[in-house]
Motif scaffolding. Sequence first.
Motif, PDB file in Angstrom:
ATOM      1  N   HIS A  89       1.140  -1.808   0.052  1.00  0.00           N
ATOM      2  CA  HIS A  89      -0.263   0.203   0.069  1.00  0.00           C
ATOM      3  C   HIS A  89       0.939   0.974  -0.179  1.00  0.00           C
ATOM      4  CE1 HIS A  89      -3.715  -1.995   1.095  1.00  0.00           C
ATOM      5  NE2 HIS A  89      -3.266  -2.768   1.806  1.00  0.00           N
ATOM      6  N   VAL A  90       2.268   0.951   0.537  1.00  0.00           N
ATOM      7  CA  VAL A  90       3.182   2.145   0.558  1.00  0.00           C
ATOM      8  C   VAL A  90       3.866   2.107  -0.199  1.00  0.00           C
ATOM      9  CG1 VAL A  90       4.385   4.121   2.344  1.00  0.00           C
ATOM     10  CG2 VAL A  90       2.408   2.647   2.634  1.00  0.00           C
ATOM     11  N   ARG A  91       4.335   2.657  -1.363  1.00  0.00           N
ATOM     12  CA  ARG A  91       5.271   2.477  -2.560  1.00  0.00           C
ATOM     13  C   ARG A  91       5.954   3.566  -2.782  1.00  0.00           C
ATOM     14  NH1 ARG A  91       2.044  -2.299  -6.327  1.00  0.00           N
ATOM     15  NH2 ARG A  91       1.238  -2.683  -4.584  1.00  0.00           N
ATOM     16  N   VAL A  92       7.464   3.070  -3.749  1.00  0.00           N
ATOM     17  CA  VAL A  92       7.886   4.098  -4.265  1.00  0.00           C
ATOM     18  C   VAL A  92       8.025   4.834  -5.390  1.00  0.00           C
ATOM     19  CG1 VAL A  92       9.722   3.588  -3.563  1.00  0.00           C
ATOM     20  CG2 VAL A  92       9.740   6.370  -4.013  1.00  0.00           C
ATOM     21  N   SER A  93       7.492   5.595  -6.390  1.00  0.00           N
ATOM     22  CA  SER A  93       8.637   5.840  -8.376  1.00  0.00           C
ATOM     23  C   SER A  93       8.942   6.554  -8.640  1.00  0.00           C
ATOM     24  CB  SER A  93       6.780   5.325  -8.396  1.00  0.00           C
ATOM     25  OG  SER A  93       6.741   5.598 -10.016  1.00  0.00           O
ATOM     26  N   SER A  94       9.410   6.108  -9.421  1.00  0.00           N
ATOM     27  CA  SER A  94      10.268   7.543 -10.235  1.00  0.00           C
ATOM     28  C   SER A  94      10.216   8.024 -10.842  1.00  0.00           C
ATOM     29  CB  SER A  94      12.043   7.134  -9.992  1.00  0.00           C
ATOM     30  OG  SER A  94      12.802   6.251  -8.924  1.00  0.00           O
ATOM     31  N   LEU A  95       9.893   9.734 -10.976  1.00  0.00           N
ATOM     32  CA  LEU A  95       9.540  10.340 -12.364  1.00  0.00           C
ATOM     33  C   LEU A  95      10.339   9.972 -13.519  1.00  0.00           C
ATOM     34  CD1 LEU A  95       7.626  13.351 -10.709  1.00  0.00           C
ATOM     35  CD2 LEU A  95       6.405  10.967 -11.510  1.00  0.00           C
ATOM     36  N   PRO A  96       9.838  10.675 -14.209  1.00  0.00           N
ATOM     37  CA  PRO A  96      11.119  10.151 -16.069  1.00  0.00           C
ATOM     38  C   PRO A  96      11.673  10.812 -15.662  1.00  0.00           C
ATOM     39  CG  PRO A  96       8.197   9.306 -16.680  1.00  0.00           C
ATOM     40  CD  PRO A  96       8.095  10.031 -15.080  1.00  0.00           C
ATOM     41  N   ILE A  97      12.973  11.234 -16.145  1.00  0.00           N
ATOM     42  CA  ILE A  97      13.959  12.444 -15.693  1.00  0.00           C
ATOM     43  C   ILE A  97      14.761  13.084 -17.307  1.00  0.00           C
ATOM     44  CG2 ILE A  97      16.350  12.623 -15.693  1.00  0.00           C
ATOM     45  CD1 ILE A  97      14.865  12.044 -12.828  1.00  0.00           C
ATOM     46  N   PRO A  98      14.509  14.487 -17.444  1.00  0.00           N
ATOM     47  CA  PRO A  98      13.575  15.065 -16.406  1.00  0.00           C
ATOM     48  C   PRO A  98      12.246  15.442 -15.792  1.00  0.00           C
ATOM     49  CG  PRO A  98      14.212  16.499 -18.228  1.00  0.00           C
ATOM     50  CD  PRO A  98      14.463  15.254 -18.496  1.00  0.00           C
ATOM     51  N   ALA A  99      11.986  15.547 -14.810  1.00  0.00           N
ATOM     52  CA  ALA A  99      10.790  15.405 -14.016  1.00  0.00           C
ATOM     53  C   ALA A  99      10.601  16.957 -13.917  1.00  0.00           C
ATOM     54  CB  ALA A  99      10.794  14.377 -13.177  1.00  0.00           C
ATOM     55  N   GLU A 101       7.122  19.024 -14.323  1.00  0.00           N
ATOM     56  CA  GLU A 101       6.026  19.585 -13.830  1.00  0.00           C
ATOM     57  C   GLU A 101       4.870  18.402 -14.357  1.00  0.00           C
ATOM     58  OE1 GLU A 101       2.017  21.961 -12.064  1.00  0.00           O
ATOM     59  OE2 GLU A 101       3.752  22.176 -10.583  1.00  0.00           O
ATOM     60  N   ALA A 102       4.734  19.142 -15.811  1.00  0.00           N
ATOM     61  CA  ALA A 102       3.899  18.231 -16.478  1.00  0.00           C
ATOM     62  C   ALA A 102       4.317  16.363 -17.189  1.00  0.00           C
ATOM     63  CB  ALA A 102       5.138  18.829 -18.424  1.00  0.00           C
ATOM     64  N   GLN A 103       4.946  15.962 -16.077  1.00  0.00           N
ATOM     65  CA  GLN A 103       5.323  14.776 -15.272  1.00  0.00           C
ATOM     66  C   GLN A 103       4.295  13.878 -14.808  1.00  0.00           C
ATOM     67  OE1 GLN A 103       6.961  11.825 -17.203  1.00  0.00           O
ATOM     68  NE2 GLN A 103       7.787  13.659 -19.041  1.00  0.00           N
ATOM     69  N   LEU A 104       3.775  14.862 -13.663  1.00  0.00           N
ATOM     70  CA  LEU A 104       2.855  14.586 -12.597  1.00  0.00           C
ATOM     71  C   LEU A 104       1.384  14.190 -13.045  1.00  0.00           C
ATOM     72  CD1 LEU A 104       4.701  17.106  -9.456  1.00  0.00           C
ATOM     73  CD2 LEU A 104       4.120  15.237  -9.645  1.00  0.00           C
ATOM     74  N   PRO A 105       0.986  15.255 -14.124  1.00  0.00           N
ATOM     75  CA  PRO A 105      -0.316  14.695 -14.570  1.00  0.00           C
ATOM     76  C   PRO A 105       0.016  13.023 -14.851  1.00  0.00           C
ATOM     77  CG  PRO A 105       0.178  16.935 -14.694  1.00  0.00           C
ATOM     78  CD  PRO A 105       1.220  16.486 -13.993  1.00  0.00           C
ATOM     79  N   LEU A 106       0.920  12.795 -15.593  1.00  0.00           N
ATOM     80  CA  LEU A 106       1.677  11.843 -16.719  1.00  0.00           C
ATOM     81  C   LEU A 106       1.115  10.395 -15.591  1.00  0.00           C
ATOM     82  CD1 LEU A 106       3.450  12.693 -19.738  1.00  0.00           C
ATOM     83  CD2 LEU A 106       1.227  12.636 -19.748  1.00  0.00           C
ATOM     84  N   THR A 107       2.020  11.132 -14.557  1.00  0.00           N
ATOM     85  CA  THR A 107       2.361   9.770 -13.921  1.00  0.00           C
ATOM     86  C   THR A 107       1.015   9.537 -12.796  1.00  0.00           C
ATOM     87  OG1 THR A 107       4.351  10.693 -13.678  1.00  0.00           O
ATOM     88  CG2 THR A 107       3.665   9.252 -11.531  1.00  0.00           C
ATOM     89  N   ILE A 108       0.201  10.683 -12.222  1.00  0.00           N
ATOM     90  CA  ILE A 108      -0.751  10.221 -11.133  1.00  0.00           C
ATOM     91  C   ILE A 108      -1.969   9.506 -11.926  1.00  0.00           C
ATOM     92  CG2 ILE A 108      -3.065  11.134 -10.318  1.00  0.00           C
ATOM     93  CD1 ILE A 108      -0.038  11.639  -9.154  1.00  0.00           C
ATOM     94  N   GLU A 109      -2.085  10.277 -13.726  1.00  0.00           N
ATOM     95  CA  GLU A 109      -2.980   9.314 -14.719  1.00  0.00           C
ATOM     96  C   GLU A 109      -2.330   7.065 -14.580  1.00  0.00           C
ATOM     97  OE1 GLU A 109      -5.602   7.782 -17.734  1.00  0.00           O
ATOM     98  OE2 GLU A 109      -5.632   9.199 -15.501  1.00  0.00           O
ATOM     99  N   LEU A 128       6.730   9.923  -4.874  1.00  0.00           N
ATOM    100  CA  LEU A 128       6.710  10.137  -6.301  1.00  0.00           C
ATOM    101  C   LEU A 128       8.319  11.155  -6.277  1.00  0.00           C
ATOM    102  CD1 LEU A 128       3.529  11.178  -7.849  1.00  0.00           C
ATOM    103  CD2 LEU A 128       4.005   9.055  -7.946  1.00  0.00           C
ATOM    104  N   THR A 129       9.411  10.342  -6.575  1.00  0.00           N
ATOM    105  CA  THR A 129      10.449  11.346  -6.658  1.00  0.00           C
ATOM    106  C   THR A 129      11.318  12.025  -8.187  1.00  0.00           C
ATOM    107  OG1 THR A 129      11.902   8.988  -6.880  1.00  0.00           O
ATOM    108  CG2 THR A 129      11.182   9.522  -4.778  1.00  0.00           C
ATOM    109  N   GLY A 130      12.070  12.213  -8.083  1.00  0.00           N
ATOM    110  CA  GLY A 130      12.527  12.545  -8.911  1.00  0.00           C
ATOM    111  C   GLY A 130      12.162  14.029  -9.731  1.00  0.00           C
ATOM    112  N   LEU A 131      11.781  15.023  -8.697  1.00  0.00           N
ATOM    113  CA  LEU A 131      11.095  16.586  -8.923  1.00  0.00           C
ATOM    114  C   LEU A 131      11.948  17.290  -9.076  1.00  0.00           C
ATOM    115  CD1 LEU A 131       7.585  16.993  -7.434  1.00  0.00           C
ATOM    116  CD2 LEU A 131       7.704  16.924 -10.297  1.00  0.00           C
ATOM    117  N   SER A 132      12.639  18.315  -8.960  1.00  0.00           N
ATOM    118  CA  SER A 132      14.119  19.196  -8.396  1.00  0.00           C
ATOM    119  C   SER A 132      13.547  20.224  -7.839  1.00  0.00           C
ATOM    120  CB  SER A 132      13.485  20.390  -9.966  1.00  0.00           C
ATOM    121  OG  SER A 132      12.160  21.390  -9.305  1.00  0.00           O
ATOM    122  N   GLU A 133      14.411  19.788  -7.100  1.00  0.00           N
ATOM    123  CA  GLU A 133      14.713  20.662  -5.758  1.00  0.00           C
ATOM    124  C   GLU A 133      14.448  19.890  -4.128  1.00  0.00           C
ATOM    125  OE1 GLU A 133      12.387  24.108  -5.879  1.00  0.00           O
ATOM    126  OE2 GLU A 133      14.012  25.043  -7.635  1.00  0.00           O
TER     127      GLU A 133
END
Length: 463
Positions: A89-99, A101-109, A128-133
């Motif tokens: 139930h508690v997991r981690v997923s890395s966003l595609p690089i470079p990540a 904000e445009a990647q967030l809606p795609l990942t949520i979907e 969701l990891t891989g965001l800037s800062e």
Amino acid sequence: MTKIERLTAEDQIMLWPDEIWPQDIGALAILDGVGLFDADGHFRIEAAREAVASRLDLVPRFRQLLEVPPRSLGGPLWVDSPEFDIIEHVRVSSLPIPAGEAQLPLTIERLRKARLDRSRPLWEMWFLTGLSEDRVGLFMRTHHSLADGIAGMATFRVFLDMDPHAVPQSARSWEPLPHPTPEDLRADYLRTRAGTLRRSLSGLVHPVSAFRSLRAGWPALRELIAEKELPATSLDHRVGDDRNLAFIRSSIDSVKGVAHAHSAKVNDVLLAAISGGLRELLHRRGESVDDLVLRVYVPMTMRQGQFDQARGNQIAEMVIPLPLGVADPVSRLQLIAAETAERKTRSRRGLGKLPHRGVLGRWFLKLIDRQRVNVTTADLPGPGFPLYFLGAQVLEVFPVLPLIGKVSLGIGAMSYAGQFNITVIGDGEEACPDIEVLAEGIRRDLDALVARSIGLEATKTRR
């Protein structure tokens, strides 16, 4: 006998569309994740799981399964999961690089599209990891049968702290309760049927009171089943499998300023901005908006008391006309505020009180489907102060709504720590591939309303 916890009528009504349109509600939070990574740059998923596990006693449904027994044993119920594993139930997923904000809606979907597994408790939490800062996205979703919007946000808050220095607690030991036997379920079902029959007979014994109650509730019921059909637009079609999302940021003080300047409510301002966005969307598609009126579902909570203790579903639906043909945003807001104020005076029944089973239920759902309500909304009040997860500040929160039937757009707003953030979610196949046009229209209308209200207040001050 093992305690038997049946789903309420309100919770059950969230199950019937699930085979076609998944009924999950959720939220995306953005965390300042500087302290959430170890020295090697890996997300501390085990620490996150321990922090979540330590609060599960406060959310019993998160360790329970939805069970639908044979009809002779009664309605759906919650039973303890015999093999609960928080890793599922508690997991981690890395966003595609470079990540960006445009990647967030795609990942949520992508995450949303994978249905919740009914062999497990009906919730998930994704980091969701891989965001800037060093920011981290936190997407939590749960099935609508567990919670409505207000209860969902209250559940989300269970896992957050008001103090950034709060010390994580150890999870308490937990043992699942025994599964109720068929005999237990049958006995409980017979008792429930007897109570339902007594209530039905009470209506026959007191027909005058029953008629008065029906008459008082008719104006609100008419909104759902008897208002005239709307003109067809490109939004009017059966919802498919795909979704598009867009995020809008605003300030709750600015929105409250608009509401105050025009004797309206915050939700009226949201509806007025949505009207502006829809007007822009249809105009850009080459459709006429002259004299066009669409309608929107607005949930009304039936709760009394503290929202932070909310659980389950306790809502009624209000239907509000949106005058897209009115070009001036202030005039549109005033019309919506007046209409909403009048409709709020109507007596309403919770969704669980409406027919949704058998022949009568199918007839009622067909009547609702004829109304061509294309938009659903939610305006959720959140805390005015920052919250934290494992010491990491929650920077932003965006609600995520489900779609159903021909309601091809969902627009949720939430206030949090001075913000008023909006998520626009649309059916991605036909209704709203151009979701950003709608989002930009909403932003522009909000900005116009804020500017007009500031000008109005300045004029009052000079006088």
